[in-house]
Design a protein around this motif. Structure first.
Motif, PDB file in Angstrom:
ATOM      1  N   SER A 431       0.841  -1.212  -0.072  1.00 30.30           N
ATOM      2  CA  SER A 431      -0.093   0.044  -0.008  1.00 30.30           C
ATOM      3  C   SER A 431       0.865   1.124  -0.166  1.00 30.30           C
ATOM      4  O   SER A 431       0.500   2.187  -0.763  1.00 30.30           O
ATOM      5  CB  SER A 431      -0.957  -0.112   1.105  1.00 30.30           C
ATOM      6  OG  SER A 431      -0.291   0.041   2.463  1.00 30.30           O
ATOM      7  N   GLU A 432       1.997   1.128   0.516  1.00 23.98           N
ATOM      8  CA  GLU A 432       3.186   2.265   0.573  1.00 23.98           C
ATOM      9  C   GLU A 432       3.217   2.797  -0.787  1.00 23.98           C
ATOM     10  O   GLU A 432       3.569   3.723  -1.171  1.00 23.98           O
ATOM     11  CB  GLU A 432       4.131   2.335   1.558  1.00 23.98           C
ATOM     12  CG  GLU A 432       5.067   3.182   1.714  1.00 23.98           C
ATOM     13  CD  GLU A 432       6.084   3.087   2.574  1.00 23.98           C
ATOM     14  OE1 GLU A 432       6.820   4.139   3.088  1.00 23.98           O
ATOM     15  OE2 GLU A 432       6.465   1.988   2.944  1.00 23.98           O
ATOM     16  N   VAL A 433       3.791   1.437  -1.575  1.00 26.91           N
ATOM     17  CA  VAL A 433       4.144   1.768  -3.009  1.00 26.91           C
ATOM     18  C   VAL A 433       2.983   2.089  -3.945  1.00 26.91           C
ATOM     19  O   VAL A 433       3.319   3.136  -4.676  1.00 26.91           O
ATOM     20  CB  VAL A 433       4.977   0.564  -3.498  1.00 26.91           C
ATOM     21  CG1 VAL A 433       5.514   0.759  -4.691  1.00 26.91           C
ATOM     22  CG2 VAL A 433       6.128   0.084  -2.339  1.00 26.91           C
ATOM     23  N   GLU A 434       1.983   1.680  -3.422  1.00 31.70           N
ATOM     24  CA  GLU A 434       0.605   1.783  -4.429  1.00 31.70           C
ATOM     25  C   GLU A 434       0.379   3.381  -4.081  1.00 31.70           C
ATOM     26  O   GLU A 434      -0.164   4.024  -5.134  1.00 31.70           O
ATOM     27  CB  GLU A 434      -0.357   1.073  -4.070  1.00 31.70           C
ATOM     28  CG  GLU A 434      -0.245  -0.402  -4.423  1.00 31.70           C
ATOM     29  CD  GLU A 434      -1.138  -1.283  -3.658  1.00 31.70           C
ATOM     30  OE1 GLU A 434      -0.999  -2.652  -3.978  1.00 31.70           O
ATOM     31  OE2 GLU A 434      -1.882  -0.879  -2.853  1.00 31.70           O
ATOM     32  N   SER A 435       0.675   4.055  -2.839  1.00 24.49           N
ATOM     33  CA  SER A 435       0.000   5.185  -2.527  1.00 24.49           C
ATOM     34  C   SER A 435       1.067   6.230  -3.378  1.00 24.49           C
ATOM     35  O   SER A 435       0.508   7.248  -3.893  1.00 24.49           O
ATOM     36  CB  SER A 435       0.237   5.509  -1.091  1.00 24.49           C
ATOM     37  OG  SER A 435      -0.080   6.855  -0.858  1.00 24.49           O
ATOM     38  N   ARG A 436       2.179   5.890  -3.562  1.00 26.18           N
ATOM     39  CA  ARG A 436       3.361   6.580  -4.157  1.00 26.18           C
ATOM     40  C   ARG A 436       2.943   6.916  -5.935  1.00 26.18           C
ATOM     41  O   ARG A 436       3.064   7.813  -6.150  1.00 26.18           O
ATOM     42  CB  ARG A 436       4.707   6.230  -4.031  1.00 26.18           C
ATOM     43  CG  ARG A 436       5.632   6.947  -4.640  1.00 26.18           C
ATOM     44  CD  ARG A 436       5.893   8.463  -4.329  1.00 26.18           C
ATOM     45  NE  ARG A 436       6.820   9.157  -5.343  1.00 26.18           N
ATOM     46  CZ  ARG A 436       6.980  10.431  -5.393  1.00 26.18           C
ATOM     47  NH1 ARG A 436       6.329  11.446  -4.561  1.00 26.18           N
ATOM     48  NH2 ARG A 436       8.021  11.077  -6.048  1.00 26.18           N
ATOM     49  N   LEU A 437       2.796   5.598  -6.259  1.00 30.21           N
ATOM     50  CA  LEU A 437       2.267   5.594  -7.683  1.00 30.21           C
ATOM     51  C   LEU A 437       1.024   6.430  -7.898  1.00 30.21           C
ATOM     52  O   LEU A 437       0.938   7.029  -8.949  1.00 30.21           O
ATOM     53  CB  LEU A 437       1.992   4.117  -8.053  1.00 30.21           C
ATOM     54  CG  LEU A 437       3.456   3.351  -8.340  1.00 30.21           C
ATOM     55  CD1 LEU A 437       2.765   1.693  -8.271  1.00 30.21           C
ATOM     56  CD2 LEU A 437       4.016   3.582  -9.491  1.00 30.21           C
ATOM     57  N   THR A 438       0.057   6.340  -7.002  1.00 31.22           N
ATOM     58  CA  THR A 438      -1.083   7.078  -7.287  1.00 31.22           C
ATOM     59  C   THR A 438      -0.939   8.762  -7.018  1.00 31.22           C
ATOM     60  O   THR A 438      -1.850   9.482  -7.392  1.00 31.22           O
ATOM     61  CB  THR A 438      -2.208   6.706  -6.715  1.00 31.22           C
ATOM     62  OG1 THR A 438      -1.983   6.560  -5.159  1.00 31.22           O
ATOM     63  CG2 THR A 438      -2.759   5.033  -7.101  1.00 31.22           C
ATOM     64  N   GLU A 439       0.325   8.993  -6.682  1.00 31.72           N
ATOM     65  CA  GLU A 439       0.597  10.505  -6.630  1.00 31.72           C
ATOM     66  C   GLU A 439       0.728  11.056  -7.798  1.00 31.72           C
ATOM     67  O   GLU A 439       0.748  12.293  -8.003  1.00 31.72           O
ATOM     68  CB  GLU A 439       1.635  10.709  -5.421  1.00 31.72           C
ATOM     69  CG  GLU A 439       1.316  10.534  -3.880  1.00 31.72           C
ATOM     70  CD  GLU A 439       2.323  10.447  -2.948  1.00 31.72           C
ATOM     71  OE1 GLU A 439       3.583  11.140  -3.573  1.00 31.72           O
ATOM     72  OE2 GLU A 439       2.481  10.244  -2.058  1.00 31.72           O
ATOM     73  N   CYS A 481       8.685   6.782  -8.377  1.00 32.96           N
ATOM     74  CA  CYS A 481       8.815   6.158  -7.010  1.00 32.96           C
ATOM     75  C   CYS A 481      10.090   6.075  -6.433  1.00 32.96           C
ATOM     76  O   CYS A 481      10.155   6.407  -4.971  1.00 32.96           O
ATOM     77  CB  CYS A 481       8.351   4.700  -7.119  1.00 32.96           C
ATOM     78  SG  CYS A 481       6.589   4.322  -7.619  1.00 32.96           S
ATOM     79  N   ARG A 482      11.083   5.975  -6.842  1.00 29.03           N
ATOM     80  CA  ARG A 482      12.490   6.158  -6.262  1.00 29.03           C
ATOM     81  C   ARG A 482      12.953   7.579  -5.930  1.00 29.03           C
ATOM     82  O   ARG A 482      13.495   7.848  -5.022  1.00 29.03           O
ATOM     83  CB  ARG A 482      13.750   5.955  -7.390  1.00 29.03           C
ATOM     84  CG  ARG A 482      13.427   4.208  -7.593  1.00 29.03           C
ATOM     85  CD  ARG A 482      14.901   3.836  -8.564  1.00 29.03           C
ATOM     86  NE  ARG A 482      14.970   2.434  -8.347  1.00 29.03           N
ATOM     87  CZ  ARG A 482      15.916   1.669  -8.575  1.00 29.03           C
ATOM     88  NH1 ARG A 482      17.166   2.181  -8.927  1.00 29.03           N
ATOM     89  NH2 ARG A 482      16.058   0.435  -8.547  1.00 29.03           N
ATOM     90  N   ASP A 483      12.301   8.562  -6.349  1.00 28.59           N
ATOM     91  CA  ASP A 483      12.397   9.832  -6.052  1.00 28.59           C
ATOM     92  C   ASP A 483      11.579  10.131  -4.637  1.00 28.59           C
ATOM     93  O   ASP A 483      12.127  11.024  -3.766  1.00 28.59           O
ATOM     94  CB  ASP A 483      11.904  10.973  -7.091  1.00 28.59           C
ATOM     95  CG  ASP A 483      12.762  10.959  -8.306  1.00 28.59           C
ATOM     96  OD1 ASP A 483      13.852  10.826  -8.196  1.00 28.59           O
ATOM     97  OD2 ASP A 483      12.292  11.730  -9.303  1.00 28.59           O
ATOM     98  N   GLY A 484      10.375   9.564  -4.462  1.00 30.65           N
ATOM     99  CA  GLY A 484       9.705   9.724  -3.113  1.00 30.65           C
ATOM    100  C   GLY A 484       9.695   8.645  -2.035  1.00 30.65           C
ATOM    101  O   GLY A 484       9.214   8.743  -1.015  1.00 30.65           O
ATOM    102  N   LEU A 485      10.547   7.380  -2.435  1.00 35.65           N
ATOM    103  CA  LEU A 485      10.543   6.368  -1.470  1.00 35.65           C
ATOM    104  C   LEU A 485      11.980   5.904  -1.435  1.00 35.65           C
ATOM    105  O   LEU A 485      12.937   6.134  -2.278  1.00 35.65           O
ATOM    106  CB  LEU A 485       9.583   5.177  -1.965  1.00 35.65           C
ATOM    107  CG  LEU A 485       8.203   5.450  -1.937  1.00 35.65           C
ATOM    108  CD1 LEU A 485       7.558   4.228  -2.656  1.00 35.65           C
ATOM    109  CD2 LEU A 485       7.632   5.502  -0.767  1.00 35.65           C
ATOM    110  N   ALA A 486      12.344   5.427  -0.300  1.00 34.69           N
ATOM    111  CA  ALA A 486      13.561   4.563  -0.147  1.00 34.69           C
ATOM    112  C   ALA A 486      13.819   3.505  -1.496  1.00 34.69           C
ATOM    113  O   ALA A 486      12.737   2.940  -1.853  1.00 34.69           O
ATOM    114  CB  ALA A 486      13.658   3.561   1.157  1.00 34.69           C
ATOM    115  N   HIS A 487      14.851   3.626  -2.104  1.00 37.03           N
ATOM    116  CA  HIS A 487      14.967   2.843  -3.492  1.00 37.03           C
ATOM    117  C   HIS A 487      14.445   1.586  -3.497  1.00 37.03           C
ATOM    118  O   HIS A 487      13.978   0.888  -4.345  1.00 37.03           O
ATOM    119  CB  HIS A 487      16.291   3.074  -3.804  1.00 37.03           C
ATOM    120  CG  HIS A 487      16.636   4.523  -4.644  1.00 37.03           C
ATOM    121  ND1 HIS A 487      17.806   4.558  -5.472  1.00 37.03           N
ATOM    122  CD2 HIS A 487      15.905   5.661  -4.467  1.00 37.03           C
ATOM    123  CE1 HIS A 487      17.439   5.833  -6.047  1.00 37.03           C
ATOM    124  NE2 HIS A 487      16.659   6.456  -5.245  1.00 37.03           N
TER     125      HIS A 487
END
Length: 553
Positions: A431-439, A481-487
């Protein structure tokens, strides 16, 4: 009526008692070609303890560390133990905002960092009003709020003598260590460990499975901020009077090959993803000749990978299962009894049960949820009462893993009962990665699942529905995603689809997405850039939101 806890301090157990036995001259730490003796480590630890108390810290307050694997990190952890404070080592792979969330949650008064993470830590201190001091190893000078005092390491420890750092009057039950684990919501929580828990993992797994000796040298791919790594690189070697080899750089096959050649470790700790990477790097088979035993955790070690490694390097790997909540491995193969593809047998000092949904203990051959009992189990999660009650059930810890036991007593993992997935050996919340994608402005919906790569190890793959007329490419979304999350959390591949499968009530059918990936024959690494293996993919499994704990295999 309960029995009062006995006096005990983990720092004196790990360091000072070796001086009392006349072994102060023995090498405790090897780092960047330099040796630190147990006598010097004891002095440095005492100075750090005194420095923390000089900042006005009081019993049980938290010291958060965002640091590479250096002697300063080791002494920060040990110094906190010695002073009766709580050490909170955290991931160096997180963004400033993510660090800030953890800092605010734990209420740490002091944050210590190495220079490469100074900017992120400077951002993090703005998120927590409790922070009074930021200590930076080196010359970095991040911006901090006016209320925060920034100190260099030299200023922090300057003018203090070892005798200034007296040992606090701790007991076995005194809080010593918080280790953060994430859930399906992406919100981390701290598993709280006592001083006595540290001794327990040393006397069980360290002594009775590893058989660690004073002449051993330990090298770990997993970093000190992981439960797996802190056992490998601190608790086990120091408890035995052995030597730990610290490497501050991100582990790659080339870096580890350099360390093995220079420092000749006898115990090597890795994860399946990294063992596969070492084989792919075509390193010479004789490289690992100094190693008498290798250990794997972080995810189940596939039997073919085990055989390929042993055939090439000639070193046995014992695979095991542990958790942040249990502090280290509690289920493991043995050096003289390895069952490829299994997690082996309970570590002495732990009891295991496999239960069905009603809580009935199942016999061998029948799968169910795995529970563990032992003296190293955390006391609970910090400020997570409901989750703690679900996971910590009396003496038992609900692991969240589905297991089956065979007639010989071996345990085999059948998977998780939740949707957590692995990225290079570290559990990630979909869900954390999904949240970033939908941003991203071009993404309408997103779902993330684990897809096996060529070695049979899961990697995150994103399935997205794009807005009409959207121009974003899969490469754009991976970069976003890599810009907003740990890689390590970013998907290795993104697949665009017209719609995601859902139930009549709108619930995402993640199993159908997994089936879509299987039908397509998707290799998670296909068409992807270099995979970020999360600093070598150490050893923890974060808990799901419904309260399943993080594991190290």
């Amino acid at each position: 009526m309960s029995t009062p806890s006995r006096s005990f301090n983990a720092a004196t157990y790990l360091v000072d008692r070796h001086l009392e036995r006349g072994r102060g001259h023995h090498t405790a730490v090897r780092h960047e070609g330099e040796d630190i003796s147990y006598a010097q480590l004891a002095d440095d630890t005492a100075r750090v303890a005194a420095a923390l108390l000089r900042l006005g810290m009081h019993r049980d307050e938290r010291v958060m560390c965002c640091m590479s694997d250096t002697p300063e990190l080791l002494t920060a952890i040990l110094g906190a133990f010695r002073a009766g404070l709580v050490a909170v080592p955290v991931s160096t792979m997180l963004t400033g905002k993510e660090l800030g969330d953890i800092l605010a949650d734990c209420g740490a008064r002091v944050l210590v960092c190495t220079p490469e993470f100074a900017d992120a830590c400077g951002e993090a201190v703005s998120a927590s009003p409790d922070v009074s001091h930021l200590v930076v190893v080196g010359d970095a000078g991040p911006q901090v709020p006016q209320r925060v005092v920034r100190l260099s390491w030299a200023e922090f420890t300057g003018g203090l003598a070892p005798e200034d750092g007296a040992v606090a009057g701790t007991v076995e039950d005194t809080p010593a260590l918080w280790l953060y684990t994430s859930g399906t919501t992406g919100m981390p929580k701290a598993a709280m460990h006592r001083h006595a828990n540290i001794r327990h993992v040393c006397e069980t797994y360290g002594q009775q499975v590893l058989g660690i000796r004073p002449d051993d040298r330990c090298l770990s791919v997993a970093k000190l901020f992981f439960a797996y790594g802190i056992g490998n690189s601190a608790f086990f070697p120091l408890s035995a009077g052995a030597t730990t080899v610290l490497e501050r750089r991100r582990p790659t096959p080339a870096v580890i090959a350099e360390r093995v050649g220079a420092d000749r470790p006898t115990l090597f700790f890795g994860v399946p993803t990294f063992y596969a990477a070492m084989l792919s790097a075509e390193l010479p088979g004789e490289l690992m000749s100094p190693v008498r035993l290798a250990v794997s955790a972080g995810e189940a070690l596939p039997a073919p990978l085990l055989r390929r490694w042993q055939d090439h390097f000639g070193v046995k790997i014992i695979d095991g299962l542990g958790s942040t909540e249990a502090l280290h491995i509690f289920l493991s193969n043995r050096p003289d009894d390895i069952g490829p593809g299994t997690s082996g047998f309970p570590v002495p000092g732990y009891e295991l049960q496999i239960r069905d949904e009603e809580g009935t203990v199942r016999p061998p051959g029948e799968p169910g949820s795995l529970y563990v009992k032992g003296q190293s189990i955390a006391t609970g999660y910090w400020c997570r009462t409901e989750t703690s009650r679900h996971v910590f059930q009396g003496d038992w810890l609900a692991t969240g893993d589905t297991y089956v036991q065979d007639d010989e007593g071996r345990y085999t993992c059948l998977g998780r009962s939740d949707d957590m997935l692995k990225a290079g050996g570290i559990w990630v919340s979909p869900s954390e990665v999904e949240s970033r994608l939908t941003e991203h402005e071009d993404v309408v919906e997103a779902a993330v699942v684990g897809v096996p790569d060529g070695e049979g190890l899961d990697k995150p793959v994103g399935y997205v529905v794009l807005a009409k007329g959207a121009a974003a490419t899969p490469e754009d979304l991976i970069g976003f995603c890599r810009d907003g999350l740990a890689h390590f959390k970013a998907p290795r591949r993104v697949v665009c689809v017209e719609a995601l499968p859902r139930t009549a009530t709108g619930k995402l059918q993640r199993f159908k997405i997994r089936q879509m990936a299987a039908d397509a024959g998707t290799d998670a690494d296909a068409d992807a850039g270099p995979a970020d293996t999360a600093e070598g993919a150490p050893a923890q499994r974060p808990s799901r939101a419904s309260a399943e704990p993080e594991a190290v295999s």
